[in-house]
Design a protein around this motif. Sequence first.
Motif, PDB file in Angstrom:
ATOM      1  N   LYS A 134       0.827  -1.195   0.000  1.00 31.94           N
ATOM      2  CA  LYS A 134       0.000   0.000   0.000  1.00 31.94           C
ATOM      3  C   LYS A 134       0.873   1.261   0.000  1.00 31.94           C
ATOM      4  CE  LYS A 134      -3.386  -2.327   2.880  1.00 31.94           C
ATOM      5  NZ  LYS A 134      -4.036  -2.335   4.187  1.00 31.94           N
ATOM      6  N   LEU A 136       2.176   4.383   1.516  1.00 38.48           N
ATOM      7  CA  LEU A 136       2.253   4.879   2.892  1.00 38.48           C
ATOM      8  C   LEU A 136       3.276   6.004   2.966  1.00 38.48           C
ATOM      9  CD1 LEU A 136       2.579   1.471   4.818  1.00 38.48           C
ATOM     10  CD2 LEU A 136       0.510   2.831   4.596  1.00 38.48           C
ATOM     11  N   GLU A 140       4.205   6.225   8.627  1.00 38.44           N
ATOM     12  CA  GLU A 140       3.230   5.130   8.690  1.00 38.44           C
ATOM     13  C   GLU A 140       3.918   3.778   8.523  1.00 38.44           C
ATOM     14  OE1 GLU A 140      -0.741   7.338   6.841  1.00 38.44           O
ATOM     15  OE2 GLU A 140       0.731   6.416   5.489  1.00 38.44           O
ATOM     16  N   ALA A 141       4.917   3.711   7.646  1.00 38.28           N
ATOM     17  CA  ALA A 141       5.642   2.460   7.430  1.00 38.28           C
ATOM     18  C   ALA A 141       6.420   2.054   8.676  1.00 38.28           C
ATOM     19  CB  ALA A 141       6.584   2.597   6.235  1.00 38.28           C
ATOM     20  N   GLN A 144       3.929   0.764  11.180  1.00 35.21           N
ATOM     21  CA  GLN A 144       3.468  -0.570  10.808  1.00 35.21           C
ATOM     22  C   GLN A 144       4.540  -1.613  11.127  1.00 35.21           C
ATOM     23  OE1 GLN A 144       0.309  -1.242   9.547  1.00 35.21           O
ATOM     24  NE2 GLN A 144       0.910  -3.345   9.927  1.00 35.21           N
ATOM     25  N   LEU A 147       4.567  -2.165  14.834  1.00 40.25           N
ATOM     26  CA  LEU A 147       3.381  -2.912  15.263  1.00 40.25           C
ATOM     27  C   LEU A 147       3.514  -4.402  14.957  1.00 40.25           C
ATOM     28  CD1 LEU A 147       0.530  -0.468  14.186  1.00 40.25           C
ATOM     29  CD2 LEU A 147       1.202  -1.065  16.520  1.00 40.25           C
ATOM     30  N   LEU A 148       4.159  -4.716  13.831  1.00 41.42           N
ATOM     31  CA  LEU A 148       4.361  -6.118  13.466  1.00 41.42           C
ATOM     32  C   LEU A 148       5.519  -6.754  14.238  1.00 41.42           C
ATOM     33  CD1 LEU A 148       3.937  -5.876   9.598  1.00 41.42           C
ATOM     34  CD2 LEU A 148       2.369  -6.958  11.222  1.00 41.42           C
ATOM     35  N   TYR A 153      10.468  -3.380   6.813  1.00 41.95           N
ATOM     36  CA  TYR A 153       9.119  -3.358   6.260  1.00 41.95           C
ATOM     37  C   TYR A 153       9.169  -2.762   4.855  1.00 41.95           C
ATOM     38  CZ  TYR A 153       4.081  -2.693   5.937  1.00 41.95           C
ATOM     39  OH  TYR A 153       2.778  -2.757   5.556  1.00 41.95           O
ATOM     40  N   PHE A 155       7.270  -1.176   1.580  1.00 43.59           N
ATOM     41  CA  PHE A 155       6.057  -0.416   1.316  1.00 43.59           C
ATOM     42  C   PHE A 155       6.234   0.421   0.054  1.00 43.59           C
ATOM     43  CE2 PHE A 155       8.843   2.419   3.496  1.00 43.59           C
ATOM     44  CZ  PHE A 155       8.526   3.702   3.080  1.00 43.59           C
TER      45      PHE A 155
END
Length: 182
Positions: A134, A136, A140-141, A144, A147-148, A153, A155
């Motif tokens: 998505k 981002l 935000e990346a 994310q 959070l994972l 990550y 993106f």
Amino acid sequence: MNITITGRKVTLKDHFKSLATKKLSRFDKIFDADADAHVVVTLERNRQTVEITIRSKGMIYRAEATDFEMNDALDQVISALGRQIRKNKSRLDKQIHSAALDQLVAETPEEAEPAAVAEEEEYRIVRTKHFPVKPLTLEEAILQMNLLGHQFYMFRNGATGEINVVYQRKNGDYGLLEPDAE
């Protein structure tokens, strides 16, 4: 090899620069004159970090070491680079040899058996994941990724539209990998 030496939060003496150049010159027989070597020395809390990155023909060799003495860290990085180069050089030589052997086998009659080639360690992919990429923002990346609970990550950067990778560095900071058209 083109060598660039940079000091962050430290003033580098000419002795260290000449020592680094001398130690990197042992790789001259492996890399051509177009290769670029970047040496970065950083001082943090009385510890010296030496980081060397060598770029040659699309391959990147990188190592870093931290020690109380700059020269000791340099020695550690040079030996780590030597190990990396030896390991990858044997793999590249093996691939070239294997391709030449395959071509030779294709040209010989079918009755001839190809010689067995000794296998080194093999890359194994044990899992493949598919997920939507998505658009981002960088923040935000990072959110994310945290959070994972991952260390990296992938993106699509909303600002550029390119695929990027954000990652967490050893010191807790974050890094961003962006594609570079050559």
